[in-house]
Design a protein around this motif. Sequence first.
Motif, PDB file in Angstrom:
ATOM      1  N   ASN A 137      -8.517 -67.291  47.895  1.00  0.00           N
ATOM      2  CA  ASN A 137      -7.365 -67.537  48.755  1.00  0.00           C
ATOM      3  C   ASN A 137      -6.496 -68.675  48.215  1.00  0.00           C
ATOM      4  OD1 ASN A 137      -8.053 -65.489  50.489  1.00  0.00           O
ATOM      5  ND2 ASN A 137      -8.997 -66.820  52.023  1.00  0.00           N
ATOM      6  N   SER A 138      -7.130 -69.691  47.666  1.00  0.00           N
ATOM      7  CA  SER A 138      -6.369 -70.797  47.075  1.00  0.00           C
ATOM      8  C   SER A 138      -5.612 -70.312  45.840  1.00  0.00           C
ATOM      9  CB  SER A 138      -7.303 -71.950  46.692  1.00  0.00           C
ATOM     10  OG  SER A 138      -7.906 -72.521  47.838  1.00  0.00           O
ATOM     11  N   GLN A 139      -6.252 -69.448  45.057  1.00  0.00           N
ATOM     12  CA  GLN A 139      -5.594 -68.888  43.874  1.00  0.00           C
ATOM     13  C   GLN A 139      -4.384 -68.039  44.269  1.00  0.00           C
ATOM     14  OE1 GLN A 139      -9.147 -67.039  42.427  1.00  0.00           O
ATOM     15  NE2 GLN A 139      -9.585 -68.661  40.942  1.00  0.00           N
ATOM     16  N   VAL A 140      -4.498 -67.323  45.381  1.00  0.00           N
ATOM     17  CA  VAL A 140      -3.366 -66.541  45.886  1.00  0.00           C
ATOM     18  C   VAL A 140      -2.193 -67.462  46.213  1.00  0.00           C
ATOM     19  CG1 VAL A 140      -2.544 -65.128  47.828  1.00  0.00           C
ATOM     20  CG2 VAL A 140      -4.761 -64.628  46.772  1.00  0.00           C
TER      21      VAL A 140
ATOM     22  N   LEU B 116      -0.955 -62.105  50.709  1.00  0.00           N
ATOM     23  CA  LEU B 116      -1.871 -61.012  50.383  1.00  0.00           C
ATOM     24  C   LEU B 116      -1.152 -59.667  50.416  1.00  0.00           C
ATOM     25  CD1 LEU B 116      -4.980 -62.190  52.439  1.00  0.00           C
ATOM     26  CD2 LEU B 116      -4.815 -62.100  49.953  1.00  0.00           C
ATOM     27  N   GLU B 117      -0.320 -59.467  51.426  1.00  0.00           N
ATOM     28  CA  GLU B 117       0.416 -58.214  51.555  1.00  0.00           C
ATOM     29  C   GLU B 117       1.356 -57.992  50.370  1.00  0.00           C
ATOM     30  OE1 GLU B 117       2.354 -58.660  55.297  1.00  0.00           O
ATOM     31  OE2 GLU B 117       0.611 -58.005  56.483  1.00  0.00           O
ATOM     32  N   GLU B 118       1.990 -59.056  49.910  1.00  0.00           N
ATOM     33  CA  GLU B 118       2.915 -58.930  48.784  1.00  0.00           C
ATOM     34  C   GLU B 118       2.186 -58.543  47.503  1.00  0.00           C
ATOM     35  OE1 GLU B 118       5.610 -62.131  48.227  1.00  0.00           O
ATOM     36  OE2 GLU B 118       6.378 -62.061  50.283  1.00  0.00           O
ATOM     37  N   ASN B 119       0.964 -59.028  47.318  1.00  0.00           N
ATOM     38  CA  ASN B 119       0.184 -58.654  46.136  1.00  0.00           C
ATOM     39  C   ASN B 119      -0.223 -57.192  46.177  1.00  0.00           C
ATOM     40  OD1 ASN B 119      -0.638 -60.946  44.143  1.00  0.00           O
ATOM     41  ND2 ASN B 119      -0.669 -61.915  46.164  1.00  0.00           N
TER      42      ASN B 119
ATOM     43  N   ALA C 271       0.389 -61.354  37.935  1.00  0.00           N
ATOM     44  CA  ALA C 271       0.619 -62.802  37.898  1.00  0.00           C
ATOM     45  C   ALA C 271      -0.516 -63.538  38.590  1.00  0.00           C
ATOM     46  CB  ALA C 271       1.959 -63.136  38.555  1.00  0.00           C
ATOM     47  N   LEU C 272      -1.014 -62.967  39.683  1.00  0.00           N
ATOM     48  CA  LEU C 272      -2.146 -63.562  40.399  1.00  0.00           C
ATOM     49  C   LEU C 272      -3.388 -63.597  39.510  1.00  0.00           C
ATOM     50  CD1 LEU C 272      -3.829 -64.527  42.825  1.00  0.00           C
ATOM     51  CD2 LEU C 272      -3.952 -62.134  43.592  1.00  0.00           C
ATOM     52  N   LEU C 273      -3.641 -62.502  38.805  1.00  0.00           N
ATOM     53  CA  LEU C 273      -4.813 -62.439  37.935  1.00  0.00           C
ATOM     54  C   LEU C 273      -4.755 -63.506  36.846  1.00  0.00           C
ATOM     55  CD1 LEU C 273      -5.145 -58.565  37.545  1.00  0.00           C
ATOM     56  CD2 LEU C 273      -6.649 -60.070  38.859  1.00  0.00           C
ATOM     57  N   LYS C 274      -3.576 -63.750  36.311  1.00  0.00           N
ATOM     58  CA  LYS C 274      -3.434 -64.776  35.272  1.00  0.00           C
ATOM     59  C   LYS C 274      -3.680 -66.164  35.842  1.00  0.00           C
ATOM     60  CE  LYS C 274      -0.355 -62.075  32.314  1.00  0.00           C
ATOM     61  NZ  LYS C 274       0.964 -62.009  31.625  1.00  0.00           N
ATOM     62  N   VAL C 275      -3.244 -66.388  37.074  1.00  0.00           N
ATOM     63  CA  VAL C 275      -3.515 -67.666  37.740  1.00  0.00           C
ATOM     64  C   VAL C 275      -5.014 -67.814  38.001  1.00  0.00           C
ATOM     65  CG1 VAL C 275      -3.248 -68.921  39.924  1.00  0.00           C
ATOM     66  CG2 VAL C 275      -1.238 -67.990  38.757  1.00  0.00           C
TER      67      VAL C 275
END
Length: 320
Positions: A40-43, A14-17, A26-30
């Motif tokens: 949290n699983s998507q993260v 979470l901190e890295e995002n 990249a998280l949003l695309k996932v």
Amino acid sequence: MRINDYEHLLKKMLEENLKDSERYVALLKVIGNNSKYDFNSQVSIAYHNKEATACGEYDFWQKTFNRVVKRGQKGIPTLRQFGEYKKVVYVFDVSQTVSKDRNVNEINLWKMNADLRNDTLDNILKKAYMNIDEHDTSISKLKEVIKQFINANYSVIANEMKIEAFKQNDFRNFLEESLLISVSERLGINHVPKVELLKNHLQDFDEISFQNLGAYLSTINKNIITTVIEAEKEIFRLNEQTKEADKQYNIKNKELNIENHTQIKGGIEDDGLRSSIGDELNGEERKFISRDANNRGNLREDSRIDKARTLQTSTDEFLY
């Protein structure tokens, strides 16, 4: 992995995002490609494999698609709630699997049909009583769809997130851009992320508020994609009904032309032909030929789903 170890890893992810806007993109695309999972699983999925398009547990791939995880592949940890206790469960992206019998066994992921894209988005906007401009681009229409979903949830989100009045507009823009990235990725619509806009607002969140934000984004993203899939099915169904109506009309027209040519030497007037067609058709055929959407009737649910599936595949194995 123990639950405590997973929770420490989640905190790091979470901190890295929050520190890296590119990682957040990249998280949003996932999130767009893996909408069935919680935030949290998507993260975790994005952290371990930012290219993941469809994840599932080991048994899911084996039982549903007759696939196994490739030798040496590492699972992606996610935390699941089972009643009163939690458990770390590992998932694998489709790219980490292979057919059990080594035959070609492609997974048919749903993709938005480019030919139906604008009609599908128009359909959603019309149901929201929005004015439609046929000259608008797909991305412009998608923006309007996203705005409608945000408007329906914004007051709850803003209150829960405790967004100050003078930041409301900027926060709304941040939500819109975040969802535009995730949803456009899943629908295959080109969009260049506004990284600076995201970067300027990520610094406003801490770990807890970011998780709350993510939960809202994940839920709205899933609802939009589900709505688009259903709207595309509806457009496909209506198109098929229109094609069938035209086919039936042409068949009947041909039959009447042959019949009238045989019985009436020298032919008939056009108005007479149209009148004859109207007289010959029974009630069911009249209903079928009508172009009025209110008179088209409904196909059975199983037929509707089967036809929608043929948009991308002729098999029964279809993964949304």
